[in-house]
Design a protein around this motif. Structure first.
Motif, PDB file in Angstrom:
ATOM      1  N   TYR A   1      41.819  40.327  37.648  1.00 23.23           N
ATOM      2  CA  TYR A   1      40.637  39.909  38.336  1.00 23.23           C
ATOM      3  C   TYR A   1      40.182  38.475  38.027  1.00 23.23           C
ATOM      4  N   ASN A   2      39.736  37.663  39.098  1.00 23.74           N
ATOM      5  CA  ASN A   2      39.550  36.343  39.014  1.00 23.74           C
ATOM      6  C   ASN A   2      38.443  36.104  39.985  1.00 23.74           C
ATOM      7  N   SER A   3      37.117  35.821  39.550  1.00 21.61           N
ATOM      8  CA  SER A   3      35.855  35.804  40.281  1.00 21.61           C
ATOM      9  C   SER A   3      34.910  34.783  39.849  1.00 21.61           C
ATOM     10  N   ASP A   4      33.978  34.202  40.829  1.00 15.47           N
ATOM     11  CA  ASP A   4      32.919  33.229  40.332  1.00 15.47           C
ATOM     12  C   ASP A   4      31.720  34.049  40.309  1.00 15.47           C
TER      13      ASP A   4
ATOM     14  N   TYR B   1      31.648  39.948  44.294  1.00 21.45           N
ATOM     15  CA  TYR B   1      32.377  39.994  43.050  1.00 21.45           C
ATOM     16  C   TYR B   1      33.244  41.044  42.527  1.00 21.45           C
TER      17      TYR B   1
ATOM     18  N   ASN C   1      36.972  40.998  43.718  1.00 24.48           N
ATOM     19  CA  ASN C   1      37.837  39.971  43.579  1.00 24.48           C
ATOM     20  C   ASN C   1      39.132  40.536  42.447  1.00 24.48           C
TER      21      ASN C   1
ATOM     22  N   MET D   1      32.046  31.979  36.238  1.00 26.90           N
ATOM     23  CA  MET D   1      33.386  32.419  36.477  1.00 26.90           C
ATOM     24  C   MET D   1      33.905  33.448  35.397  1.00 26.90           C
TER      25      MET D   1
ATOM     26  N   ALA E   1      42.901  35.310  29.817  1.00 25.88           N
ATOM     27  CA  ALA E   1      41.297  35.703  30.191  1.00 25.88           C
ATOM     28  C   ALA E   1      40.409  34.680  29.776  1.00 25.88           C
TER      29      ALA E   1
ATOM     30  N   ASP F   1      51.242  37.488  39.287  1.00 31.03           N
ATOM     31  CA  ASP F   1      50.261  37.814  38.302  1.00 31.03           C
ATOM     32  C   ASP F   1      49.279  38.746  38.880  1.00 31.03           C
TER      33      ASP F   1
ATOM     34  N   ASN G   1      37.608  35.754  34.389  1.00 32.38           N
ATOM     35  CA  ASN G   1      38.800  35.897  35.084  1.00 32.38           C
ATOM     36  C   ASN G   1      39.738  36.600  34.072  1.00 32.38           C
ATOM     37  N   GLY G   2      40.707  37.675  34.362  1.00 34.84           N
ATOM     38  CA  GLY G   2      41.494  38.382  33.540  1.00 34.84           C
ATOM     39  C   GLY G   2      42.755  38.456  34.130  1.00 34.84           C
ATOM     40  N   GLN G   3      44.082  38.313  33.912  1.00 35.75           N
ATOM     41  CA  GLN G   3      45.235  38.518  34.624  1.00 35.75           C
ATOM     42  C   GLN G   3      46.344  38.559  33.587  1.00 35.75           C
TER      43      GLN G   3
END
Length: 412
Positions: free
Chosen positions: A275-278, A283, A286, A90, A68, A272, A92-94
């Motif tokens: 959530y992964n976004s700019d 958004y 994503n 940005m 994250a 994986d 993200n959390g994976q």
């Protein structure tokens, strides 16, 4: 008085003292092994190696992790990071799942390396126990020799003290000369001094024995006679002193396998999701997943593999040199100890034969004393000679036991 002295001589020649014995050699050896921090440390290292084996197996199972992160890079009045690089922000959390694929042979080699390490540690435990056992037995023999000397001196003093008062009375009655009494008194005082010295020596040796065994006790007790059978080495190749060389040979062969495996292709898989976004338009859409494979294949390493082989070969050559040298030293040591023990056996036999002449001399003096033709000084001289021979027997017996202890050390 004459018949009383005859009784003393008979008691000297035939008496065998019996003393209370509360501690044995095995008691001290077991206590020393139990209290040894080194042996405890090595045993814990064996257990730790077992844990390493489980960790390796767990390391090749699928690994799950969470990644994250967030980023915000503002641009103020045209100043800031290039948004083409940072996207401005940005988030993200994976959840990532990965697994490496390896061959069963490689896994076996990894476990074999740990198993060999455990074998080496177990052999180190045995070597440490053997070193400790030799030290404790050696000190026990020393303490037992001091105890024997103390008990023997006590026996002599008790016998002389019983007659000192009577001899003093008879001297006053002119049955014996003053010089006879003084000669007897000097002998008694000398025996008492030797007794005091032997008591102090036994206390010191016994305290040292407790110290080496890790026993915090100042109580002074008698110890039993050490029972030390003379061990015979039948198969020296199975000795703990050479087992390490076999373990090292197996370890080097396994290390060569591990070098080979390190140059084989390695395949890994990963997946994986999250959530992964700019945080730009869309958004909220994503959320997603991904998966992939990774293949690693060494092509050229500058000759490191050959150097690793050469290093292992040099280590094996060094090991063989040490093994040959130590085997020669081992054989020489065992043969020398056996030879010395045999010499002590002969010497002790000669001392026992000398007892016969000493006993015969005392018997002749006893007969002369019955007719009044013997001087007290001559009788004391004969008794002192007998006691000297008995001391020699005790000392040589202790020396023989020490040699047997050394021989038994190499016989495991």
């Amino acid at each position: 008085m004459k018949y009383t002295l005859i009784f003393i001589i008979t008691l000297l020649l035939g008496s065998t003292a019996v003393f209370g014995q509360t501690k044995t050699l095995d008691d001290f050896v077991q206590q020393a092994i139990k209290n040894s921090p080194l042996i405890k440390d090595l045993n814990n290292q064996v257990l730790a190696a077992q844990i390493d084996s489980v960790r390796i197996r767990a390391g090749f199972k699928p690994q799950v992790g969470l990644i994250a992160g967030g980023l915000y890079a503002p641009v103020i009045k045209g100043y800031g990071y290039s948004q083409a690089i940072t996207n401005g922000q940005m988030l993200n959390g994976q959840v990532v799942v990965s697994k490496s694929f390896i061959g069963k042979d490689y896994l076996k080699s990894q476990f074999a390396a740990i198993g060999l390490s455990q074998d080496s540690l177990r052999n180190s435990v045995k070597l440490s126990e053997q070193d400790l056992r030799r030290t404790i037995i050696g000190q026990y023999i020393t303490a037992y020799g001091s105890l024997q000397q103390q008990q023997f001196n006590q026996e002599v003093v008790d016998l002389l003290v019983k007659e000192e008062g009577l001899l003093k009375k008879l001297t006053r009655n002119n049955v014996y000369r003053q010089s006879d009494y003084l000669t007897f008194l000097v002998t008694l005082k000398g025996a008492q001094l030797q007794l005091s010295q032997s008591k102090l020596q036994y206390k010191t040796d016994f305290a040292t024995l407790n110290y080496l065994s890790g026993i915090a006790d100042t109580t002074l007790t008698d110890i039993a006679k050490p029972e030390l059978p003379r061990s015979v080495v039948f198969d020296r190749s199975n000795s703990i002193f050479f087992k390490q060389y076999r373990i090292d040979s197996l370890r080097l062969a396994n290390s060569r396998k591990l070098v080979d495996y390190s140059y084989r292709p390695k395949l890994s898989a990963f997946a994986d999701g999250g959530y992964n976004s700019d945080l730009m338009a869309g958004y909220y859409k994503n959320f997603g997943v991904s998966a992939g494979l990774s293949l690693t294949m060494p092509i050229y390493d500058g000759g490191q593999k050959k150097l690793a082989y050469k290093k292992l070969a040099l280590e094996q050559e060094t090991q063989q040199v040490y093994k040959a040298f130590n085997l020669n030293q081992y054989n020489q040591q065992v043969n020398q100890l056996n030879q010395q023990i045999n010499e002590y056996d002969k010497l002790i036999k000669e001392i026992n034969d000398q007892f016969k002449y000493s006993e015969s001399l005392i018997k002749v003096n006893t007969q002369l004393m019955q007719t009044g033709d013997l001087k007290i000084a001559d009788l004391i001289l004969a008794i002192n000679s007998y006691l000297s021979i008995k001391n020699q027997l005790a000392q040589n017996t202790i020396s023989r036991l020490q040699l047997i202890n050394q021989l038994n050390y190499w016989s495991r």
